[in-house]
Design a protein around this motif. Structure first.
Motif, PDB file in Angstrom:
ATOM      1  N   ILE A 140      63.061  74.928  16.231  1.00  0.00           N
ATOM      2  CA  ILE A 140      61.747  74.879  15.601  1.00  0.00           C
ATOM      3  C   ILE A 140      61.005  76.141  16.019  1.00  0.00           C
ATOM      4  CG2 ILE A 140      59.567  73.595  15.410  1.00  0.00           C
ATOM      5  CD1 ILE A 140      61.960  71.986  14.405  1.00  0.00           C
ATOM      6  N   ALA A 141      60.391  76.820  15.066  1.00  0.00           N
ATOM      7  CA  ALA A 141      59.656  78.041  15.385  1.00  0.00           C
ATOM      8  C   ALA A 141      58.450  77.723  16.269  1.00  0.00           C
ATOM      9  CB  ALA A 141      59.206  78.725  14.096  1.00  0.00           C
ATOM     10  N   LEU A 142      58.274  78.529  17.316  1.00  0.00           N
ATOM     11  CA  LEU A 142      57.126  78.399  18.211  1.00  0.00           C
ATOM     12  C   LEU A 142      56.065  79.396  17.784  1.00  0.00           C
ATOM     13  CD1 LEU A 142      55.895  77.221  20.877  1.00  0.00           C
ATOM     14  CD2 LEU A 142      56.919  79.189  22.040  1.00  0.00           C
ATOM     15  N   PRO A 143      54.902  78.919  17.333  1.00  0.00           N
ATOM     16  CA  PRO A 143      53.838  79.853  16.909  1.00  0.00           C
ATOM     17  C   PRO A 143      53.386  80.747  18.058  1.00  0.00           C
ATOM     18  CG  PRO A 143      53.375  77.610  16.158  1.00  0.00           C
ATOM     19  CD  PRO A 143      54.529  77.517  17.116  1.00  0.00           C
ATOM     20  N   ASP A 144      52.931  81.933  17.715  1.00  0.00           N
ATOM     21  CA  ASP A 144      52.484  82.888  18.723  1.00  0.00           C
ATOM     22  C   ASP A 144      51.323  82.354  19.551  1.00  0.00           C
ATOM     23  OD1 ASP A 144      54.375  84.716  17.900  1.00  0.00           O
ATOM     24  OD2 ASP A 144      53.010  85.824  16.597  1.00  0.00           O
ATOM     25  N   GLU A 145      50.526  81.449  18.969  1.00  0.00           N
ATOM     26  CA  GLU A 145      49.361  80.915  19.669  1.00  0.00           C
ATOM     27  C   GLU A 145      49.726  79.959  20.803  1.00  0.00           C
ATOM     28  OE1 GLU A 145      48.145  81.723  15.380  1.00  0.00           O
ATOM     29  OE2 GLU A 145      49.889  80.899  16.424  1.00  0.00           O
ATOM     30  N   LEU A 146      50.981  79.497  20.828  1.00  0.00           N
ATOM     31  CA  LEU A 146      51.417  78.546  21.844  1.00  0.00           C
ATOM     32  C   LEU A 146      52.303  79.232  22.880  1.00  0.00           C
ATOM     33  CD1 LEU A 146      52.301  75.446  19.609  1.00  0.00           C
ATOM     34  CD2 LEU A 146      50.155  75.945  20.779  1.00  0.00           C
ATOM     35  N   THR A 147      52.194  78.789  24.125  1.00  0.00           N
ATOM     36  CA  THR A 147      52.991  79.345  25.212  1.00  0.00           C
ATOM     37  C   THR A 147      54.368  78.688  25.249  1.00  0.00           C
ATOM     38  OG1 THR A 147      52.327  77.721  26.872  1.00  0.00           O
ATOM     39  CG2 THR A 147      50.850  79.608  26.529  1.00  0.00           C
ATOM     40  N   TYR A 148      55.248  79.268  26.063  1.00  0.00           N
ATOM     41  CA  TYR A 148      56.569  78.656  26.221  1.00  0.00           C
ATOM     42  C   TYR A 148      56.464  77.290  26.901  1.00  0.00           C
ATOM     43  CZ  TYR A 148      58.577  83.139  24.837  1.00  0.00           C
ATOM     44  OH  TYR A 148      58.924  84.266  24.137  1.00  0.00           O
ATOM     45  N   LYS A 149      55.513  77.135  27.815  1.00  0.00           N
ATOM     46  CA  LYS A 149      55.318  75.818  28.435  1.00  0.00           C
ATOM     47  C   LYS A 149      54.795  74.819  27.411  1.00  0.00           C
ATOM     48  CE  LYS A 149      52.913  77.460  31.896  1.00  0.00           C
ATOM     49  NZ  LYS A 149      52.070  77.520  33.119  1.00  0.00           N
ATOM     50  N   ASP A 150      53.960  75.277  26.485  1.00  0.00           N
ATOM     51  CA  ASP A 150      53.542  74.408  25.385  1.00  0.00           C
ATOM     52  C   ASP A 150      54.757  73.933  24.598  1.00  0.00           C
ATOM     53  OD1 ASP A 150      50.799  74.776  25.925  1.00  0.00           O
ATOM     54  OD2 ASP A 150      50.621  76.444  24.520  1.00  0.00           O
TER      55      ASP A 150
END
Length: 352
Positions: A140-150
């Motif tokens: 699932i793509a992780l948006p730039d606004e979210l951190t890796y911990k998110d």
């Protein structure tokens, strides 16, 4: 890129072992993900860390790298990949299903019926190592606004909470009860608050987690489990009970509290795994016209929906991470998570 990496495995006796593994090479339709964060789930503690439970699709294969909540960046894409490429930030949906059965085609690989179903960190290597080999369809793509911990927190815990809340529906008219304020319960509160719930009530016995919920301003009231807990909840809701309840405790008493503290025509979601449930169907359910929903993890499409909403709401699941360790100290990370004196625990991998 290194040729070897250290991975953490779970022997099943409340210990962690470290072994050296070859860095895998992606095959057709696969990607190699450089892990940036991998969080620990309560099911890891319950079903693997303390003792190996379950068989077949739910059984841990000894020697597998642990960690079913990984998030990272694509280090290399294999032949035949169509969407993700080197440098893309991704969350790993932790079940790799067959893609063909009814549940997979609904997006719910968690309920895949194929003998080839595999869970990362259980039947195939997971996120407690510098790299993880993934099928592209599981990303699932992780948006730039979210951190890796998110992203790691979304991979299981927040996805599980969101699925349950979407089943029962949450809005600004609702008083919501969350029983069990471990990481999934805390995630549930955070999401309910973002969804506009009118009043949030928690039931929890762990003083650390009670204080964490209060410090983060996630809850209006917290009640400790007791014979009077239902009466206390009724008193907080004008004698009616809550409109919605979610049990994350997995305890018989907790589930009873969730059901009996819900008002007529209310809805209850069961999220916590294991144990039993003792109810008297007529007074507890039938006469009050209540509905109980079982909810198990989430789907790929719902997880995509969740990350979109997290950005829209401006909330960060990673805020529930209270403790971080590098992989060489994963034994300390699992021990802390097992103690319950924490929020979410993450193993992090610095960029090199």
């Amino acid at each position: 890129m290194a040729k070897k990496m250290t991975g953490a495995i779970l022997p099943g006796n409340s210990t962690v072992e470290f072994r050296e593994f070859d860095v895998p090479k992606p095959g057709y339709g696969q990607v190699l993900v450089a892990t940036r964060a991998s969080t620990i789930c309560g099911s890891d503690i319950r079903a693997i860390y303390r003792e190996h439970m379950g068989k077949g699709a739910e059984g841990y294969i000894s020697g597998m790298i642990a960690g079913h909540e990984p998030c990272g960046v694509v280090a290399k894409a294999g032949p035949g990949t169509r969407e993700f490429t080197e440098g893309d930030r991704v969350i790993v949906y932790h079940i790799s299903g067959c893609g063909i059965c009814y549940n997979c085609r609904m997006g719910y690989a968690i309920a895949c019926t194929s003998k080839n179903r595999q869970a990362y960190g259980w039947q195939r290597n997971g996120g407690m190592a510098e790299y993880i080999l993934c099928d592209e369809k599981d990303l699932i793509a992780l948006p730039d606004e979210l951190t890796y911990k998110d992203g790691a927190s979304v991979a299981c815990g927040f996805g599980t909470a969101y699925e349950a809340l979407e089943k029962i529906g949450i809005n600004g008219n609702d008083a919501v009860l969350v029983v069990g304020l471990g990481p999934v319960g805390l995630a549930t509160l955070m999401l309910c608050k973002a969804m506009g719930a009118e009043k949030l009530i928690g039931v929890e016995m762990n003083d650390y987690r009670i204080q964490l919920a209060k410090d983060m301003k996630l809850v209006d009231y917290v009640i400790k489990p007791s014979d009077t807990a239902v009466d206390e909840i009724l008193a907080l809701t004008g004698g009616h009970g809550v409109e919605r309840a979610i049990d994350c405790s997995a305890s018989d008493a907790g589930r009873q509290t969730a059901v009996r503290a819900t008002r007529d025509w209310g809805k209850i979601a069961l999220v916590g795994e294991g144990n039993t449930m003792s109810l008297n169907p007529s007074p507890d359910m039938m006469h009050s016209q209540k509905s109980i929903y079982g909810s198990w993890v989430t789907s790929t499409w719902r997880m995509m929906d969740l990350v979109e909403h997290l950005v829209r709401w401006g909330i960060h699941p990673g805020e529930l991470v209270t403790d971080e360790f590098q992989v060489e100290r994963a034994d300390e990370a699992y021990a802390l998570m097992a103690s319950g004196k924490c929020g979410k625990v993450a193993v992090v991998f610095p960029e090199k």
